[in-house]
Design a protein around this motif. Structure first.
Motif, mmCIF file in Angstrom:
data_model
loop_
_atom_site.group_PDB
_atom_site.id
_atom_site.type_symbol
_atom_site.label_atom_id
_atom_site.label_comp_id
_atom_site.label_asym_id
_atom_site.label_seq_id
_atom_site.Cartn_x
_atom_site.Cartn_y
_atom_site.Cartn_z
ATOM 1 N N ALA A 46 0.822 -1.198 0.000
ATOM 2 C CA ALA A 46 0.000 0.000 0.000
ATOM 3 C C ALA A 46 0.860 1.254 0.000
ATOM 4 C CB ALA A 46 -0.917 0.003 1.225
ATOM 5 N N GLU A 47 0.285 2.327 -0.508
ATOM 6 C CA GLU A 47 0.866 3.646 -0.293
ATOM 7 C C GLU A 47 0.697 3.997 1.187
ATOM 8 O OE1 GLU A 47 2.338 5.238 -2.739
ATOM 9 O OE2 GLU A 47 1.606 4.075 -4.449
ATOM 10 N N GLU A 50 -1.741 3.790 4.819
ATOM 11 C CA GLU A 50 -2.377 2.637 4.182
ATOM 12 C C GLU A 50 -3.897 2.697 4.329
ATOM 13 O OE1 GLU A 50 -0.754 1.301 8.252
ATOM 14 O OE2 GLU A 50 -0.273 2.724 6.660
ATOM 15 N N ASN A 55 -5.064 4.954 -1.305
ATOM 16 C CA ASN A 55 -4.621 3.882 -2.188
ATOM 17 C C ASN A 55 -5.488 3.692 -3.415
ATOM 18 O OD1 ASN A 55 -2.169 2.209 -1.129
ATOM 19 N ND2 ASN A 55 -3.246 3.016 0.650
ATOM 20 N N ASP A 256 -6.328 -2.993 -1.734
ATOM 21 C CA ASP A 256 -5.678 -1.695 -1.556
ATOM 22 C C ASP A 256 -4.703 -1.680 -0.393
ATOM 23 O OD1 ASP A 256 -7.985 -2.094 0.005
ATOM 24 O OD2 ASP A 256 -8.207 0.040 0.386
ATOM 25 N N HIS A 257 -4.816 -2.645 0.495
ATOM 26 C CA HIS A 257 -3.912 -2.788 1.642
ATOM 27 C C HIS A 257 -4.134 -4.175 2.228
ATOM 28 C CE1 HIS A 257 -7.525 -2.160 4.055
ATOM 29 N NE2 HIS A 257 -7.727 -1.019 3.415
ATOM 30 N N ARG A 414 3.943 -1.192 -5.554
ATOM 31 C CA ARG A 414 2.969 -0.559 -4.674
ATOM 32 C C ARG A 414 1.754 -0.130 -5.495
ATOM 33 N NH1 ARG A 414 6.419 4.943 -3.124
ATOM 34 N NH2 ARG A 414 7.452 5.155 -5.142
ATOM 35 N N MET A 415 0.772 0.421 -4.824
ATOM 36 C CA MET A 415 -0.537 0.605 -5.438
ATOM 37 C C MET A 415 -0.494 1.463 -6.696
ATOM 38 S SD MET A 415 -3.532 -0.564 -4.934
ATOM 39 C CE MET A 415 -5.301 -0.282 -5.042
#
Length: 428
Positions: A46-47, A50, A55, A256-257, A414-415
Motif C-alpha cells: 500500500a501507499e 495505508e 490507495n 488496496d492494503h 505498490r498501489m
C-alpha cells in the motif's frame, strides 16, 4: 450489438478491499473461485498512509499522494480549523479516466472508493466509499433512478459494529447483492474498454471481526466463513463474465492494503497532549473537533498518523516560527519513535513529509507520517486522553501483504504501479 469492437483490448479490474494475501491463501481451499487464482497471486504494498482513499486514488491516477494530493480521510481548513472528508473533488492530478477519455476509450466503474461525487467521464460510474447521496454518486444521472428502483445501497451501516455482529453481516450481504445487480446492469453489453468493480465488504467485516476469519474456534467463524462463500460465489460470477469476453483482454485482482488482528489503537493527539505539544482551548464537541486546537499548540495530528507543525506561516492561529519547525518535528520524531505497548515498540518508522513524498509534493503535505508495526492502528482524535485503547474494532490495515493477481503475471511494487499497468495496457 456491442458498443465497441471485439478487437478492442479490454482491461478488467476486480478490487477486493483489504484482502491480505496470507489470509487469502489460508481460506482459498474452501473458496473455489478464489482458489482459481491464488497460486499466481503475489504481495502488493500500500501507499502510506495505508488508507482506502489514499490507495484507491493511487490506482485510478497511477501516481502517489505527492501528486494526487490525498493523504488521508480528512483535511483541515487552515483558517477556521474545521475538518472535512476528502473526496473526488480534492484529487489534484489527472486520472486514468481522463487519459482514456482523450483516446476515445470508455470506462465503467462500480463502487471505487474516493470517486464521490461522480464526475462526468466517457462511460459510467457508481461512486464508492465515502458516498452518501445516490444522486451525486452516479454518472450519467439516469443511472440514479435505475439504482433506486433496485434498492441499491451505497454503503453498509457499520455503526453497530462489534455490538451487533449479525446486523453488520446482514448489511454486507445486502451491499454485496446490490453490487452484483449493478454489475449485471453495466458489464454485459461490453460497451467499455476498462471495467473496475470493487467489493468493500471484506474491509467492513475485517475491521470488526478479523480474528473470526483466522481462528476456527471463534464464535463467529462459521458465520464469517459462510459470508465468504457468498462473496466467493460473487467472484465466480465476475470471473465467468471475464472469461466470456471475446478477444484480447487482461484481468487484475487486487486489494488496496492488507489486514491483521488489532493489538491496540494508538492515538497520536493523546500522545502530543501528554508530551506538551498539543493543548486544547475548549472541550471538543466530538472526536473531529479540530477547532479546539489552542493557539499555543506546536503540533497536532490528523488521521491516521499525520503530524502537522502548527506554524504561523500555514495556520491562522499557528505559534511556531517557520525557522523552528524542523527542530520541533525532529524532536517529536525522536521522542515518539520510542513509544512502546506492553514493552513492544510500536513504530516501524516515522517519516518526514519530504522523506516520504519528496520536495515537490502537492496539497496538504504532513510534516511527519507515522508507520506502525503490523497490528497497531493509528488514530488522531481530539476528544481522547489515553494513548492506547480499544474502541470496538479488532482488525487493522497493514502496508504489506495486500493481495494482487495479474493474468499476465506482472508484479507491482505498490498501489500506484497498478494504475500505471492499466495505462500501459492502453498504450498511454
Amino acid at each position: 450489438m456491442l458498443l465497441t469492437s471485439k478487437k478492442t483490448p479490454k482491461m478488467v479490474v476486480l478490487g477486493l478491499d483489504g484482502l491480505p494475501l496470507t489470509l487469502a491463501r489460508k481460506i482459498a481451499p474452501e473458496l473455489p473461485n478464489l482458489k482459481k487464482i491464488i497460486d499466481h497471486a503475489v504481495e502488493n504494498h500500500a501507499e502510506i498512509p495505508e488508507l482506502s482513499p489514499v490507495n484507491w486514488t493511487s490506482l485510478y491516477t497511477g501516481v502517489g499522494p505527492e501528486k494526487h494530493g490525498i493523504y488521508g480521510f480528512t483535511e483541515i481548513d487552515h483558517l477556521n480549523y474545521k475538518l472535512s472528508i476528502t473526496d473526488f473533488s480534492r484529487v489534484k492530478s489527472r486520472t486514468i479516466f481522463d487519459k482514456l477519455d482523450e483516446r476515445g476509450l470508455r470506462t465503467r466503474s462500480i463502487n471505487l472508493p474516493n470517486t464521490y461525487p461522480a464526475r462526468k467521464i466517457r462511460g459510467m460510474m457508481i461512486s464508492g466509499f465515502v458516498a452518501h447521496d445516490i444522486d451525486k454518486a452516479v454518472y450519467p444521472h439516469f443511472l440514479a433512478s435505475r439504482l433506486k428502483e433496485s434498492g441499491y445501497l451505497l454503503e453498509a451501516d457499520t455503526t453497530r459494529g462489534i455490538m451487533d455482529p449479525y446486523y453488520l453481516l446482514k448489511q454486507v450481504y445486502a451491499t454485496l447483492e446490490c453490487r452484483m445487480k449493478a454489475l449485471d446492469m453495466l458489464f454485459d453489453d461490453l460497451g467499455w474498454d476498462l471495467f473496475i468493480f470493487v467489493l468493500t465488504e471484506t474491509d467492513r467485516l475485517f475491521h470488526f471481526f478479523y480474528p473470526a476469519f483466522e481462528n476456527a474456534d471463534h464464535n463467529l467463524h462459521k458465520d464469517c466463513l459462510e459470508f465468504l462463500k457468498t462473496w466467493d460465489a460473487a467472484i465466480g460470477i465476475f470471473l465467468k463474465k471475464y472469461e466470456n469476453i471475446p478477444g484480447k483482454k487482461r484481468l487484475l485482482v487486487l486489494a488496496d492494503h492488507g489486514f491483521t488482528s488489532l493489538e491496540t489503537e494508538i492515538d497520536i493527539n493523546a500522545w502530543l497532549k501528554q508530551n506538551g505539544y498539543l493543548s486544547l482551548k475548549h472541550t471538543p464537541e466530538n472526536q473531529w473537533d479540530a477547532s479546539a486546537i489552542s493557539d499555543n499548540s506546536s503540533a497536532f495530528a490528523l488521521d491516521p498518523g499525520r503530524i502537522y507543525i502548527h506554524t504561523r506561516e500555514n495556520f491562522s492561529r499557528g505559534c511556531v516560527d517557520k525557522s523552528n519547525a524542523n527542530f520541533i518535528a525532529e524532536k517529536i520524531r525522536s521522542e515518539l519513535i520510542n513509544l512502546s505497548f506492553n514493552g513492544t515498540p510500536v513504530f516501524e518508522h516515522i517519516y518526514t513529509g519530504k522523506e516520504l513524498y519528496g520536495p515537490d509534493a502537492i496539497g496538504d503535505v504532513p510534516d511527519l507520517v507515522c508507520r506502525t508495526k503490523p497490528g497497531y492502528d493509528l488514530k488522531a482524535k481530539f476528544d481522547r486522553d489515553e494513548i492506547f485503547g480499544f474502541f470496538g474494532r479488532t482488525g487493522t490495515h497493514t502496508v504489506g501483504d495486500a493481495f494482487f493477481y495479474d493474468s499476465q503475471g506482472n508484479v507491482p511494487e505498490r498501489m500506484r504501479d497498478t494504475g500505471q499497468m492499466i495505462l500501459d495496457w492502453f498504450g498511454i
